[in-house]
Design a protein around this motif. Structure first.
Motif, mmCIF file in Angstrom:
data_model
loop_
_atom_site.group_PDB
_atom_site.id
_atom_site.type_symbol
_atom_site.label_atom_id
_atom_site.label_comp_id
_atom_site.label_asym_id
_atom_site.label_seq_id
_atom_site.Cartn_x
_atom_site.Cartn_y
_atom_site.Cartn_z
ATOM 1 N N SER A 4 -4.169 5.542 -20.003
ATOM 2 C CA SER A 4 -2.990 5.623 -19.648
ATOM 3 C C SER A 4 -2.410 4.600 -18.963
ATOM 4 N N LYS A 5 -0.878 4.288 -19.810
ATOM 5 C CA LYS A 5 -0.346 3.021 -19.311
ATOM 6 C C LYS A 5 0.175 3.201 -17.592
ATOM 7 N N LYS A 6 0.547 4.316 -17.492
ATOM 8 C CA LYS A 6 1.004 4.439 -15.906
ATOM 9 C C LYS A 6 -0.333 4.031 -14.956
ATOM 10 N N ALA A 7 -1.732 4.724 -15.093
ATOM 11 C CA ALA A 7 -2.860 4.168 -14.526
ATOM 12 C C ALA A 7 -2.960 2.719 -14.737
ATOM 13 N N LEU A 8 -2.905 2.259 -15.885
ATOM 14 C CA LEU A 8 -3.145 0.741 -15.933
ATOM 15 C C LEU A 8 -2.134 -0.096 -15.085
ATOM 16 N N ALA A 9 -1.145 0.455 -14.946
ATOM 17 C CA ALA A 9 -0.049 -0.427 -14.125
ATOM 18 C C ALA A 9 -0.203 -0.426 -12.801
ATOM 19 N N ILE A 10 -1.066 0.266 -12.365
ATOM 20 C CA ILE A 10 -1.243 0.363 -10.900
ATOM 21 C C ILE A 10 -2.012 -0.684 -10.211
ATOM 22 N N SER A 11 -1.908 -1.419 -9.270
ATOM 23 C CA SER A 11 -2.594 -2.514 -8.824
ATOM 24 C C SER A 11 -3.511 -1.835 -7.889
ATOM 25 N N PRO A 12 -4.686 -2.523 -7.846
ATOM 26 C CA PRO A 12 -5.506 -2.121 -7.032
ATOM 27 C C PRO A 12 -5.389 -2.352 -5.451
ATOM 28 N N SER A 13 -5.853 -1.782 -4.268
ATOM 29 C CA SER A 13 -5.448 -2.251 -2.901
ATOM 30 C C SER A 13 -6.162 -3.517 -2.671
ATOM 31 N N LEU A 14 -5.263 -4.624 -2.522
ATOM 32 C CA LEU A 14 -5.841 -6.037 -2.174
ATOM 33 C C LEU A 14 -6.334 -5.999 -0.876
ATOM 34 N N THR A 15 -6.146 -5.134 0.204
ATOM 35 C CA THR A 15 -6.702 -4.847 1.547
ATOM 36 C C THR A 15 -8.144 -4.531 1.333
ATOM 37 N N LEU A 16 -8.429 -3.406 0.684
ATOM 38 C CA LEU A 16 -9.777 -3.032 0.404
ATOM 39 C C LEU A 16 -10.540 -4.040 -0.474
ATOM 40 N N LYS A 17 -9.793 -4.732 -1.309
ATOM 41 C CA LYS A 17 -10.595 -5.658 -2.089
ATOM 42 C C LYS A 17 -11.107 -6.840 -1.186
ATOM 43 N N GLU A 129 3.020 1.831 -4.867
ATOM 44 C CA GLU A 129 2.165 2.248 -6.026
ATOM 45 C C GLU A 129 2.165 3.666 -6.008
ATOM 46 N N LEU A 130 2.194 4.199 -4.929
ATOM 47 C CA LEU A 130 2.535 5.829 -4.908
ATOM 48 C C LEU A 130 3.711 6.035 -5.299
ATOM 49 N N VAL A 131 4.785 5.430 -5.491
ATOM 50 C CA VAL A 131 6.182 5.728 -5.841
ATOM 51 C C VAL A 131 5.920 5.566 -7.627
ATOM 52 N N LYS A 132 5.493 4.471 -7.707
ATOM 53 C CA LYS A 132 5.262 4.389 -9.425
ATOM 54 C C LYS A 132 4.295 5.465 -9.940
ATOM 55 N N MET A 133 3.306 5.878 -9.189
ATOM 56 C CA MET A 133 2.523 6.849 -9.580
ATOM 57 C C MET A 133 3.130 8.343 -9.780
ATOM 58 N N ALA A 134 4.452 8.546 -9.143
ATOM 59 C CA ALA A 134 5.122 9.707 -9.227
ATOM 60 C C ALA A 134 6.312 9.418 -10.062
ATOM 61 N N ASP A 135 6.183 8.326 -11.006
ATOM 62 C CA ASP A 135 7.479 8.010 -11.900
ATOM 63 C C ASP A 135 8.525 7.303 -11.294
ATOM 64 N N GLY A 136 8.566 7.302 -9.911
ATOM 65 C CA GLY A 136 9.504 6.636 -9.220
ATOM 66 C C GLY A 136 9.711 5.211 -9.294
ATOM 67 N N VAL A 137 10.761 4.626 -8.886
ATOM 68 C CA VAL A 137 10.981 3.011 -9.017
ATOM 69 C C VAL A 137 11.274 2.654 -7.319
ATOM 70 N N PRO A 138 10.184 1.895 -7.076
ATOM 71 C CA PRO A 138 10.490 1.246 -5.547
ATOM 72 C C PRO A 138 11.662 0.133 -5.553
ATOM 73 N N VAL A 139 12.358 0.170 -4.661
ATOM 74 C CA VAL A 139 13.504 -0.890 -4.405
ATOM 75 C C VAL A 139 13.299 -1.262 -2.952
#
Length: 397
Positions: A4-17, A129-139
């Protein structure tokens, strides 16, 4: 075959990393001082654990309604009325697997492809990331240290477009610990009402406020604002129940119905035993909460003092939550071991490597001049880690 292109575009949580790397180093026997924790270091209060044990003994191990038990929903309503004077009915409440899951449900329920969500920076790194996962656009809207990280009316209005669907209000804030003034909240509410978009009010740190400040929910501004606000909260931070995974939303019944339907297919109900523990958390003795808040306050004052005593570093005193944003802008351009500190990630990586001290790069929160430090850790770790940071800064040339 392509994923999935959408899933691949999601960045992992740097905090958890960062936290995971620190834990891995500790497992190897290294004495790591970790400031990355996003959870209280206290145990869950005993009465809450006992309630979960009782539920198990009573055989409460089956499915519940997908959006949570009516008993827990009522406990949420009673809590919101007691703390904020906000009136909700159980049909307006959706219980989810933590506040993060609640936010996921919200954006899945309200966004259509291309809808925009205004996010104030510094921001919790999961919001975009949550916004993008719902096909939204963060501003993104910038806020600044000199204003206590509160956004201005001009900045928010400049971000509004015909595609604006919502704004996220995180109060108190992760990562910067700011507490929005009533004036700022009323300004945001006025814009939302004037233009006509939702307010997603993340209030997960509402009980962790210091110096006599009081939490004020934006849903309280007026009836119109109440109707367009989707309030998010949970038990993780206030009750030290991060692993129990109980969060909730309070909003108009029609929005709650859509989120409940979505959740019924995505995850079904939150853990049954954890829901019974949640009832006890909200309705039982609250004495442990004040003990934890006082200890966080003591740590807050200590870490702020120690940061501001280090030449080249600074911070403003946070009013809420358990994080502080350490300003490293004066150290950019300096070198250590042949490497130039150009970004917050450079600083964090070199600090972990040279001084076994873990902080979260501000770039993850849209604020590259900062490092986020959590003080949800022991005083011993705070003092040890801050001494190491002071030594690290002296190494920079």
């Amino acid at each position: 075959m392509q994923l999935s292109k959408k899933a691949l575009a999601i960045s992992p949580s740097l905090t958890l990393k960062i936290t995971a790397v620190a834990k891995e180093m500790k497992a190897k026997g290294l004495d790591v001082a970790g400031f990355g924790a996003g959870e209280p270091d206290f145990d869950t209060p005993q009465n809450i654990k006992d309630a979960a044990k009782k539920a198990l003994d009573m055989g409460m191990t089956k499915y519940t309604p997908a959006s949570g038990t009516n008993e827990l929903k009522q406990a949420v309503c009673d809590s919101l009325k007691r703390k904020q004077g906000l009136i909700y009915e159980p049909k307006q409440i959706v219980i989810s697997n933590g506040a993060k899951h609640s936010l996921y449900n919200i954006f899945q329920a309200i966004l259509n492809p291309g809808d925009e969500v205004i996010i104030v920076a510094p921001y919790w790194l999961t919001y975009p990331e949550l916004v993008k996962m719902a096909d939204g656009v963060p501003v993104f809207v910038e806020s600044y240290e000199e204003n206590g990280f509160e956004p201005t009316e001009e900045a928010i209005r400049a971000a509004v477009s015909e595609k604006t669907k919502a704004i996220i209000v995180n109060n108190p804030s992760n990562p910067c610990g700011c507490v929005y003034s009533q004036k700022t909240l009323e300004m945001i509410a006025h814009i939302a009402n004037d233009v006509g978009f939702y307010i997603v009010s993340d209030e997960i740190y509402d009980e962790l406020i210091y110096d006599g400040h009081k939490h004020y929910s934006i849903a309280h501004v007026d009836e119109n604002t109440y109707g367009r606000t989707i309030l998010v909260n949970g038990l993780s931070k206030t009750y030290s129940m991060t692993g129990w995974r109980i969060g909730y939303t309070a909003c108009r019944a029609d929005i709650a119905r859509v989120m409940g339907s979505f959740q019924s297919h995505a995850t079904s109900n939150p853990s049954t035993m954890a829901q019974y523990a949640g009832i006890e958390a909200l309705t039982g003795p609250q004495g442990e909460l004040e003990k934890m808040r006082k200890e966080f306050d003591h740590r807050r004052k200590t870490i702020v003092k120690m940061i501001n005593e280090i030449d080249g570093l600074s911070c403003v005193e946070p009013k809420g939550a358990f994080y502080v944003m350490m300003n490293i802008s004066k150290l950019k351009g300096k070198q250590i071991g042949g490497r130039t500190i150009e970004t917050s990630l450079d600083f964090a990586e070199e600090l972990l490597d040279k001084k076994l001290t873990a902080v979260v790069p501000g770039a993850a929160f849209g604020a590259d001049d900062y490092e986020r430090l959590s003080y949800a850790i022991s005083m011993e770790t705070i003092e040890k880690g801050m001494h190491r940071i002071a030594e690290f800064v002296q190494m920079l040339k």
